[in-house]
Design a protein around this motif. Structure first.
Motif, PDB file in Angstrom:
ATOM      1  N   GLN A   3      14.818  20.913  37.963  1.00 22.24           N
ATOM      2  CA  GLN A   3      13.969  20.544  39.086  1.00 22.24           C
ATOM      3  C   GLN A   3      12.604  20.390  38.628  1.00 22.24           C
ATOM      4  OE1 GLN A   3      14.025  23.256  42.421  1.00 22.24           O
ATOM      5  NE2 GLN A   3      13.676  21.653  43.932  1.00 22.24           N
ATOM      6  N   LEU A   4      11.946  19.249  39.124  1.00 23.10           N
ATOM      7  CA  LEU A   4      10.406  18.992  38.425  1.00 23.10           C
ATOM      8  C   LEU A   4       9.775  18.737  39.734  1.00 23.10           C
ATOM      9  CD1 LEU A   4      11.212  16.463  35.680  1.00 23.10           C
ATOM     10  CD2 LEU A   4      10.768  18.996  35.574  1.00 23.10           C
ATOM     11  N   VAL A   5       8.622  19.402  39.978  1.00 21.47           N
ATOM     12  CA  VAL A   5       7.881  19.237  41.216  1.00 21.47           C
ATOM     13  C   VAL A   5       6.457  18.857  40.907  1.00 21.47           C
ATOM     14  CG1 VAL A   5       7.124  20.662  43.231  1.00 21.47           C
ATOM     15  CG2 VAL A   5       9.308  20.992  42.287  1.00 21.47           C
ATOM     16  N   GLU A   6       6.091  17.958  41.211  1.00 20.20           N
ATOM     17  CA  GLU A   6       4.613  17.479  40.837  1.00 20.20           C
ATOM     18  C   GLU A   6       3.605  17.950  41.917  1.00 20.20           C
ATOM     19  OE1 GLU A   6       7.152  13.618  39.639  1.00 20.20           O
ATOM     20  OE2 GLU A   6       6.996  15.217  41.380  1.00 20.20           O
ATOM     21  N   CYS A  22       3.136  19.365  36.812  1.00 26.82           N
ATOM     22  CA  CYS A  22       4.399  19.234  36.916  1.00 26.82           C
ATOM     23  C   CYS A  22       5.139  20.592  36.729  1.00 26.82           C
ATOM     24  CB  CYS A  22       5.031  17.919  36.202  1.00 26.82           C
ATOM     25  SG  CYS A  22       6.608  17.960  36.200  1.00 26.82           S
ATOM     26  N   ALA A  23       5.724  21.343  37.593  1.00 23.21           N
ATOM     27  CA  ALA A  23       6.347  22.717  37.193  1.00 23.21           C
ATOM     28  C   ALA A  23       7.909  22.133  37.035  1.00 23.21           C
ATOM     29  CB  ALA A  23       6.027  23.498  38.451  1.00 23.21           C
ATOM     30  N   SER A  24       8.474  22.797  36.252  1.00 27.51           N
ATOM     31  CA  SER A  24       9.965  22.565  35.819  1.00 27.51           C
ATOM     32  C   SER A  24      10.705  23.839  35.545  1.00 27.51           C
ATOM     33  CB  SER A  24       9.654  22.097  34.167  1.00 27.51           C
ATOM     34  OG  SER A  24      11.390  21.744  33.798  1.00 27.51           O
ATOM     35  N   SER A  25      11.846  23.802  35.965  1.00 30.46           N
ATOM     36  CA  SER A  25      13.064  24.824  36.165  1.00 30.46           C
ATOM     37  C   SER A  25      14.409  24.210  36.050  1.00 30.46           C
ATOM     38  CB  SER A  25      12.664  25.544  37.647  1.00 30.46           C
ATOM     39  OG  SER A  25      13.244  24.539  38.362  1.00 30.46           O
ATOM     40  N   GLY A  26      15.127  25.104  35.659  1.00 33.07           N
ATOM     41  CA  GLY A  26      16.397  24.892  35.482  1.00 33.07           C
ATOM     42  C   GLY A  26      17.025  25.057  34.121  1.00 33.07           C
ATOM     43  N   ARG A  27      16.187  24.534  32.913  1.00 28.89           N
ATOM     44  CA  ARG A  27      16.641  24.820  31.647  1.00 28.89           C
ATOM     45  C   ARG A  27      15.287  24.995  30.974  1.00 28.89           C
ATOM     46  NH1 ARG A  27      18.391  18.997  29.417  1.00 28.89           N
ATOM     47  NH2 ARG A  27      16.551  17.665  29.726  1.00 28.89           N
ATOM     48  N   PRO A  28      15.462  25.502  29.539  1.00 31.55           N
ATOM     49  CA  PRO A  28      14.394  25.989  28.801  1.00 31.55           C
ATOM     50  C   PRO A  28      13.257  24.827  28.490  1.00 31.55           C
ATOM     51  CG  PRO A  28      16.389  26.729  27.599  1.00 31.55           C
ATOM     52  CD  PRO A  28      16.602  25.675  28.907  1.00 31.55           C
ATOM     53  N   SER A 107       8.524   9.395  24.166  1.00 31.55           N
ATOM     54  CA  SER A 107       8.987   7.893  24.243  1.00 31.55           C
ATOM     55  C   SER A 107       8.298   7.305  25.573  1.00 31.55           C
ATOM     56  CB  SER A 107      10.542   8.502  24.705  1.00 31.55           C
ATOM     57  OG  SER A 107      11.095   7.179  24.967  1.00 31.55           O
ATOM     58  N   PRO A 108       7.946   6.257  25.343  1.00 30.59           N
ATOM     59  CA  PRO A 108       7.717   5.342  26.562  1.00 30.59           C
ATOM     60  C   PRO A 108       8.857   4.772  27.247  1.00 30.59           C
ATOM     61  CG  PRO A 108       7.652   3.942  24.697  1.00 30.59           C
ATOM     62  CD  PRO A 108       8.232   5.459  24.190  1.00 30.59           C
ATOM     63  N   ASP A 109       9.873   4.979  27.041  1.00 33.43           N
ATOM     64  CA  ASP A 109      11.093   4.300  27.656  1.00 33.43           C
ATOM     65  C   ASP A 109      11.648   5.341  28.685  1.00 33.43           C
ATOM     66  OD1 ASP A 109      14.467   3.320  26.418  1.00 33.43           O
ATOM     67  OD2 ASP A 109      13.632   3.259  28.244  1.00 33.43           O
ATOM     68  N   ALA A 110      11.373   4.807  29.892  1.00 34.62           N
ATOM     69  CA  ALA A 110      11.904   5.438  31.140  1.00 34.62           C
ATOM     70  C   ALA A 110      13.511   5.870  31.182  1.00 34.62           C
ATOM     71  CB  ALA A 110      11.767   4.769  32.448  1.00 34.62           C
ATOM     72  N   ALA A 111      14.250   5.101  30.366  1.00 32.67           N
ATOM     73  CA  ALA A 111      15.708   5.126  30.315  1.00 32.67           C
ATOM     74  C   ALA A 111      16.001   6.511  29.465  1.00 32.67           C
ATOM     75  CB  ALA A 111      16.385   4.021  29.760  1.00 32.67           C
ATOM     76  N   SER A 112      15.191   6.898  28.762  1.00 36.67           N
ATOM     77  CA  SER A 112      15.460   8.262  28.041  1.00 36.67           C
ATOM     78  C   SER A 112      14.920   9.744  28.502  1.00 36.67           C
ATOM     79  CB  SER A 112      14.726   8.030  26.587  1.00 36.67           C
ATOM     80  OG  SER A 112      13.486   8.224  26.754  1.00 36.67           O
ATOM     81  N   TYR A 113      14.696   9.214  29.736  1.00 36.73           N
ATOM     82  CA  TYR A 113      14.347  10.555  30.552  1.00 36.73           C
ATOM     83  C   TYR A 113      15.509  10.714  31.676  1.00 36.73           C
ATOM     84  CZ  TYR A 113       9.592  10.435  28.346  1.00 36.73           C
ATOM     85  OH  TYR A 113       8.614  10.343  27.427  1.00 36.73           O
ATOM     86  N   ALA A 114      15.985  11.926  31.643  1.00 36.68           N
ATOM     87  CA  ALA A 114      17.027  12.227  32.336  1.00 36.68           C
ATOM     88  C   ALA A 114      16.822  12.783  33.664  1.00 36.68           C
ATOM     89  CB  ALA A 114      18.081  13.042  31.823  1.00 36.68           C
ATOM     90  N   TYR A 115      15.784  13.596  33.892  1.00 38.19           N
ATOM     91  CA  TYR A 115      15.015  14.145  35.126  1.00 38.19           C
ATOM     92  C   TYR A 115      13.931  13.701  35.429  1.00 38.19           C
ATOM     93  CZ  TYR A 115      19.133  16.918  33.633  1.00 38.19           C
ATOM     94  OH  TYR A 115      20.242  17.323  33.237  1.00 38.19           O
ATOM     95  N   TRP A 116      13.474  13.648  37.024  1.00 42.11           N
ATOM     96  CA  TRP A 116      12.381  13.004  37.464  1.00 42.11           C
ATOM     97  C   TRP A 116      12.157  14.196  38.620  1.00 42.11           C
ATOM     98  CZ3 TRP A 116       9.992   8.667  35.458  1.00 42.11           C
ATOM     99  CH2 TRP A 116      10.664   8.041  34.488  1.00 42.11           C
ATOM    100  N   GLY A 117      10.663  14.204  38.907  1.00 35.78           N
ATOM    101  CA  GLY A 117      10.186  14.483  39.973  1.00 35.78           C
ATOM    102  C   GLY A 117      10.030  13.648  41.230  1.00 35.78           C
TER     103      GLY A 117
END
Length: 126
Positions: A3-6, A22-28, A107-117
């Motif tokens: 989970q990412l919360v901006e 952006c606070a992250s939770s769910g994995r290291p 990476s500037p490629d959005a496709a390489s990001y799996a999780y989004w806020g």
């Protein structure tokens, strides 16, 4: 799950500053590269900044170089985007994102990001 919360968006006059978080939770958190993207109305989502997992490398879009700074605090599981000298063309919804692969670089490629806020609105008035 991840989970990412901006937070930190808002209305600011041209020339002003904002800091997004952006606070992250769910994995290291410390094992994953992070990025910031933005999307203005009627436009595609654009890369803004990225930082590798080791905090040694970062990358910026040309349009924000020298004005925006990405940082991260692995102890707080948080990535930040300090935005200075804001311009009306910076108006957009800003999203943070986390790369899929562990120990990855920038990476500037959005496709390489799996999780989004969910995004936070930044509006810069002239």
């Amino acid at each position: 799950q991840v989970q990412l919360v901006e937070s930190g968006g808002g209305l600011v006059q041209a020339g002003g500053s904002l800091r997004l978080s952006c606070a992250s939770s769910g994995r290291p958190f410390g094992r994953y590269a992070m990025g910031w993207f933005r999307q203005a109305p009627g436009k595609e989502r654009d890369f803004v900044a990225s930082m590798s997992w080791r905090v040694l490398n970062n990358a910026y879009a040309d349009s924000v170089k020298g004005r925006f700074t990405i940082t991260r605090d692995n102890a707080k599981n948080t990535v930040y985007l300090q935005m200075n000298s804001l311009k009306p063309e910076d108006t957009a919804v800003y999203y943070c994102a986390q790369r899929e692969a562990m120990y990855s670089g920038v990476s500037p490629d959005a496709a390489s990001y799996a999780y989004w806020g969910q995004g936070t609105q930044v509006t810069v008035s002239s």
